[in-house]
Design an enzyme around this catalytic site. Structure first.
Site, PDB file in Angstrom:
ATOM      1  N   ASP A  73       6.406   8.690   5.189  1.00 42.44           N
ATOM      2  CA  ASP A  73       5.461   8.370   4.137  1.00 42.44           C
ATOM      3  C   ASP A  73       4.716   7.122   4.597  1.00 42.44           C
ATOM      4  O   ASP A  73       5.193   6.388   5.473  1.00 42.44           O
ATOM      5  CB  ASP A  73       6.223   8.120   2.832  1.00 42.44           C
ATOM      6  CG  ASP A  73       5.321   7.691   1.694  1.00 42.44           C
ATOM      7  OD1 ASP A  73       4.202   8.216   1.593  1.00 42.44           O
ATOM      8  OD2 ASP A  73       5.734   6.822   0.905  1.00 42.44           O
ATOM      9  N   ASP A  94       2.594   4.523   2.321  1.00 40.33           N
ATOM     10  CA  ASP A  94       2.703   3.374   1.417  1.00 40.33           C
ATOM     11  C   ASP A  94       4.157   3.121   1.008  1.00 40.33           C
ATOM     12  O   ASP A  94       4.844   4.020   0.534  1.00 40.33           O
ATOM     13  CB  ASP A  94       1.853   3.630   0.173  1.00 40.33           C
ATOM     14  CG  ASP A  94       0.422   3.979   0.546  1.00 40.33           C
ATOM     15  OD1 ASP A  94      -0.287   3.082   1.031  1.00 40.33           O
ATOM     16  OD2 ASP A  94       0.025   5.148   0.388  1.00 40.33           O
TER      17      ASP A  94
END
Length: 216
Positions: free
Chosen positions: A12, A14
């Site tokens: 991922d 953020d």
């Protein structure tokens, strides 16, 4: 437990590779104020979700959603300059063979690239964004697509996530999921590391021996 066999690593963006919290809060707070919505309530629900999914929840009139979505996407890209790399991200990414890793994010492509650039992180060999999937996290589509593009079965990959929706997406894809950061302690991830420092990958094994484990 300290050595996980895997062929690919799916990150991922953020909260895992980059710290974009300031920009997220700034952009979504402004967007909420423009629509007379409580900023704190809005910013609390956006992590791990595509902006389109959040807008669909908060804007009741479908005719107003395209303009509302365009507004938040613009505000987030404008705020991307405040993004910084999280500890260990640069060292881990630059140590990996490029054919072994991908980034899977709920952000749109322009936003993902803007944040990675601002943080000084390398351009991902495979980048799957909100623009590339029909169903965002917690659906597994993004992680399955990334694994396929790398040429690996999802079951032979490790997913790094910080949000509940992201952890669910990785697990639904069949991957091993590692939570990153204190936010991940509120998810179902059985292994949680403070950040990416101390993680290494070599010859098909991800080593957590030197990582700072928050849960294992």
């Amino acid at each position: 437990m300290l050595g996980l066999p895997c062929e690919g690593l799916l990150f991922d963006n953020d909260g895992v590779l980059v710290d974009s919290d300031h920009g997220v809060d700034q952009a979504w707070s402004q967007w909420a104020r423009d629509r007379d919505l409580p900023p704190a309530q809005v910013t609390a629900m956006v992590h791990g979700r595509r902006s389109a999914d959040t807008v669909a929840l908060l804007v009741t009139d479908p005719k107003e959603r395209p303009a509302a979505l365009a507004a938040i996407d613009r505000l987030e890209v404008e705020a991307a300059a405040t993004t910084t790399a999280l500890p260990g991200a640069l060292d881990l990414l630059t140590s990996l063979p490029r054919e072994r890793w991908a980034v899977v994010t709920s952000g749109v492509t322009a936003l993902a690239r803007a944040r990675l650039t601002a943080a000084g992180l390398p351009n991902p060999p495979v980048l799957i964004t909100a623009d590339d999937v029909s169903h965002g996290k917690p659906a597994p589509d993004g992680y399955r697509t990334a694994a396929k593009k790398l040429g690996f079965a999802p079951e032979r990959t490790v997913v790094f996530e910080d949000s509940s929706a992201g952890v669910k997406a990785g697990a639904a894809a069949g991957a091993i999921v590692i939570g990153v950061g204190r936010r991940a302690l509120a998810t179902d991830a059985t292994i949680v590391v403070r950040d990416l420092r101390g993680l290494t990958w070599h010859d098909g094994v991800l080593s957590l021996a030197a990582a700072d484990l928050l849960r294992s």
